[in-house]
Motif scaffolding. Structure first.
Motif, PDB file in Angstrom:
ATOM      1  N   VAL A 191       0.834  -1.213   0.000  1.00 45.91           N
ATOM      2  CA  VAL A 191       0.000   0.000   0.000  1.00 45.91           C
ATOM      3  C   VAL A 191       0.864   1.257   0.000  1.00 45.91           C
ATOM      4  O   VAL A 191       0.595   2.215  -0.733  1.00 45.91           O
ATOM      5  N   GLY A 192       1.928   1.276   0.820  1.00 46.46           N
ATOM      6  CA  GLY A 192       2.809   2.442   0.872  1.00 46.46           C
ATOM      7  C   GLY A 192       3.462   2.737  -0.467  1.00 46.46           C
ATOM      8  O   GLY A 192       3.616   3.886  -0.868  1.00 46.46           O
ATOM      9  N   ARG A 193       3.821   1.687  -1.191  1.00 37.64           N
ATOM     10  CA  ARG A 193       4.427   1.880  -2.512  1.00 37.64           C
ATOM     11  C   ARG A 193       3.390   2.407  -3.507  1.00 37.64           C
ATOM     12  O   ARG A 193       3.693   3.280  -4.320  1.00 37.64           O
ATOM     13  N   TYR A 194       2.180   1.891  -3.435  1.00 38.65           N
ATOM     14  CA  TYR A 194       1.118   2.357  -4.331  1.00 38.65           C
ATOM     15  C   TYR A 194       0.888   3.858  -4.139  1.00 38.65           C
ATOM     16  O   TYR A 194       0.839   4.623  -5.102  1.00 38.65           O
ATOM     17  N   VAL A 195       0.759   4.267  -2.888  1.00 36.40           N
ATOM     18  CA  VAL A 195       0.547   5.694  -2.590  1.00 36.40           C
ATOM     19  C   VAL A 195       1.736   6.505  -3.101  1.00 36.40           C
ATOM     20  O   VAL A 195       1.562   7.568  -3.716  1.00 36.40           O
ATOM     21  N   SER A 196       2.946   6.009  -2.864  1.00 38.03           N
ATOM     22  CA  SER A 196       4.154   6.718  -3.295  1.00 38.03           C
ATOM     23  C   SER A 196       4.194   6.923  -4.804  1.00 38.03           C
ATOM     24  O   SER A 196       4.496   8.020  -5.289  1.00 38.03           O
ATOM     25  N   GLU A 197       3.884   5.872  -5.556  1.00 34.55           N
ATOM     26  CA  GLU A 197       3.892   5.979  -7.018  1.00 34.55           C
ATOM     27  C   GLU A 197       2.869   6.993  -7.504  1.00 34.55           C
ATOM     28  O   GLU A 197       3.135   7.768  -8.431  1.00 34.55           O
ATOM     29  N   ARG A 198       1.685   6.998  -6.888  1.00 39.37           N
ATOM     30  CA  ARG A 198       0.645   7.968  -7.279  1.00 39.37           C
ATOM     31  C   ARG A 198       1.113   9.398  -7.018  1.00 39.37           C
ATOM     32  O   ARG A 198       0.931  10.289  -7.851  1.00 39.37           O
ATOM     33  N   LEU A 199       1.711   9.620  -5.855  1.00 38.36           N
ATOM     34  CA  LEU A 199       2.170  10.965  -5.512  1.00 38.36           C
ATOM     35  C   LEU A 199       3.316  11.410  -6.414  1.00 38.36           C
ATOM     36  O   LEU A 199       3.355  12.569  -6.845  1.00 38.36           O
ATOM     37  N   LEU A 200       4.245  10.518  -6.712  1.00 37.23           N
ATOM     38  CA  LEU A 200       5.338  10.853  -7.623  1.00 37.23           C
ATOM     39  C   LEU A 200       4.799  11.289  -8.980  1.00 37.23           C
ATOM     40  O   LEU A 200       5.290  12.250  -9.573  1.00 37.23           O
ATOM     41  N   SER A 201       3.771  10.600  -9.460  1.00 41.22           N
ATOM     42  CA  SER A 201       3.194  10.942 -10.765  1.00 41.22           C
ATOM     43  C   SER A 201       2.498  12.303 -10.743  1.00 41.22           C
ATOM     44  O   SER A 201       2.268  12.901 -11.783  1.00 41.22           O
ATOM     45  N   GLN A 202       2.192  12.806  -9.556  1.00 46.09           N
ATOM     46  CA  GLN A 202       1.546  14.111  -9.415  1.00 46.09           C
ATOM     47  C   GLN A 202       2.542  15.217  -9.058  1.00 46.09           C
ATOM     48  O   GLN A 202       2.148  16.335  -8.738  1.00 46.09           O
ATOM     49  N   GLY A 203       3.845  14.883  -9.090  1.00 44.44           N
ATOM     50  CA  GLY A 203       4.864  15.897  -8.865  1.00 44.44           C
ATOM     51  C   GLY A 203       5.329  16.054  -7.423  1.00 44.44           C
ATOM     52  O   GLY A 203       6.081  16.978  -7.116  1.00 44.44           O
ATOM     53  N   TRP A 204       4.882  15.191  -6.544  1.00 45.08           N
ATOM     54  CA  TRP A 204       5.315  15.260  -5.151  1.00 45.08           C
ATOM     55  C   TRP A 204       6.756  14.782  -5.032  1.00 45.08           C
ATOM     56  O   TRP A 204       7.229  13.957  -5.814  1.00 45.08           O
ATOM     57  N   ARG A 205       7.433  15.244  -4.028  1.00 44.34           N
ATOM     58  CA  ARG A 205       8.699  14.681  -3.596  1.00 44.34           C
ATOM     59  C   ARG A 205       8.331  13.609  -2.568  1.00 44.34           C
ATOM     60  O   ARG A 205       7.556  13.874  -1.647  1.00 44.34           O
ATOM     61  N   VAL A 206       8.855  12.397  -2.719  1.00 39.96           N
ATOM     62  CA  VAL A 206       8.467  11.291  -1.846  1.00 39.96           C
ATOM     63  C   VAL A 206       9.707  10.598  -1.301  1.00 39.96           C
ATOM     64  O   VAL A 206      10.623  10.265  -2.045  1.00 39.96           O
ATOM     65  N   SER A 207       9.709  10.405   0.008  1.00 42.67           N
ATOM     66  CA  SER A 207      10.732   9.620   0.693  1.00 42.67           C
ATOM     67  C   SER A 207      10.032   8.449   1.342  1.00 42.67           C
ATOM     68  O   SER A 207       8.839   8.531   1.661  1.00 42.67           O
ATOM     69  N   GLY A 208      10.776   7.373   1.556  1.00 45.16           N
ATOM     70  CA  GLY A 208      10.152   6.224   2.185  1.00 45.16           C
ATOM     71  C   GLY A 208      11.145   5.349   2.907  1.00 45.16           C
ATOM     72  O   GLY A 208      12.350   5.451   2.688  1.00 45.16           O
ATOM     73  N   THR A 209      10.618   4.502   3.772  1.00 48.57           N
ATOM     74  CA  THR A 209      11.456   3.539   4.473  1.00 48.57           C
ATOM     75  C   THR A 209      11.103   2.139   4.012  1.00 48.57           C
ATOM     76  O   THR A 209       9.976   1.861   3.598  1.00 48.57           O
ATOM     77  N   CYS A 210      12.099   1.282   4.094  1.00 49.22           N
ATOM     78  CA  CYS A 210      11.927  -0.129   3.724  1.00 49.22           C
ATOM     79  C   CYS A 210      12.845  -0.955   4.612  1.00 49.22           C
ATOM     80  O   CYS A 210      13.569  -0.408   5.441  1.00 49.22           O
ATOM     81  N   THR A 211      12.836  -2.262   4.422  1.00 46.60           N
ATOM     82  CA  THR A 211      13.584  -3.144   5.314  1.00 46.60           C
ATOM     83  C   THR A 211      14.813  -3.797   4.699  1.00 46.60           C
ATOM     84  O   THR A 211      15.467  -4.582   5.364  1.00 46.60           O
ATOM     85  N   SER A 212      15.137  -3.483   3.454  1.00 46.56           N
ATOM     86  CA  SER A 212      16.317  -4.116   2.843  1.00 46.56           C
ATOM     87  C   SER A 212      16.962  -3.193   1.816  1.00 46.56           C
ATOM     88  O   SER A 212      16.311  -2.301   1.261  1.00 46.56           O
ATOM     89  N   ALA A 213      18.242  -3.459   1.555  1.00 43.87           N
ATOM     90  CA  ALA A 213      18.981  -2.680   0.556  1.00 43.87           C
ATOM     91  C   ALA A 213      18.394  -2.891  -0.842  1.00 43.87           C
ATOM     92  O   ALA A 213      18.346  -1.963  -1.654  1.00 43.87           O
ATOM     93  N   ALA A 214      17.935  -4.110  -1.138  1.00 48.14           N
ATOM     94  CA  ALA A 214      17.345  -4.390  -2.454  1.00 48.14           C
ATOM     95  C   ALA A 214      16.074  -3.572  -2.654  1.00 48.14           C
ATOM     96  O   ALA A 214      15.852  -2.987  -3.719  1.00 48.14           O
ATOM     97  N   LYS A 215      15.227  -3.501  -1.640  1.00 45.16           N
ATOM     98  CA  LYS A 215      13.993  -2.720  -1.732  1.00 45.16           C
ATOM     99  C   LYS A 215      14.316  -1.234  -1.848  1.00 45.16           C
ATOM    100  O   LYS A 215      13.663  -0.492  -2.575  1.00 45.16           O
TER     101      LYS A 215
END
Length: 141
Positions: free
Chosen positions: A31-55
């Motif tokens: 869900v967090g990634r879905y929201v992030s992608e939508r906001l990026l497409s609308q011109g937002w600056r987006v930061s996020g946390t994850c649990t691995s270097a690959a992610k």
């Protein structure tokens, strides 16, 4: 100033370019990634946390600023994006044996947020984070 004449008004200040909104997503799972992608497409600056270097690499390829965060041991106040974020979406699922990991960071989180730029906060939860419990009752324990 000439008597009987009103002074000339000062020219308007040039408009400052509007900074894009900055969303910090704590927990960029499904869900967090879905929201992030939508906001990026609308011109937002987006930061996020994850649990691995690959992610983290995946999120950076999307255009996000990403940080690896172990919600059970990391100090939430060390996230630089937290100071700069205008919007915060908390989407970290409960951890078995711990529960909500941000509750243990409540004081640090509150202190950091009150001294930052935060305008909006959302705590997003979903029953899907508990998986299939075979019809048994589910709570934060």
């Amino acid at each position: 100033m000439v008597p009987g004449m009103a002074p000339k008004p000062a020219p308007p200040m040039p408009a400052q370019p509007k900074k894009p909104q900055h969303m910090l997503v704590l927990g960029t799972g499904f869900v967090g990634r879905y929201v992030s992608e939508r906001l990026l497409s609308q011109g937002w600056r987006v930061s996020g946390t994850c649990t691995s270097a690959a992610k983290k690499m995946e999120l950076e390829l999307l255009g996000m600023t990403a940080s690896v965060l172990d919600a059970t041991t990391s100090n939430i106040a060390d996230l630089h994006a937290l100071q700069d974020a205008t919007h915060l979406l908390i989407s970290i699922p409960p951890i078995p044996g711990v529960g909500d990991p941000l509750l243990s960071s409540h004081a640090d989180l509150q202190t950091t947020l009150t001294s930052g730029n935060l305008q909006w906060l959302c705590y997003l939860s979903s029953t899907s984070v508990y998986g299939d419990c075979g019809g048994a009752w589910v709570d934060e324990e």
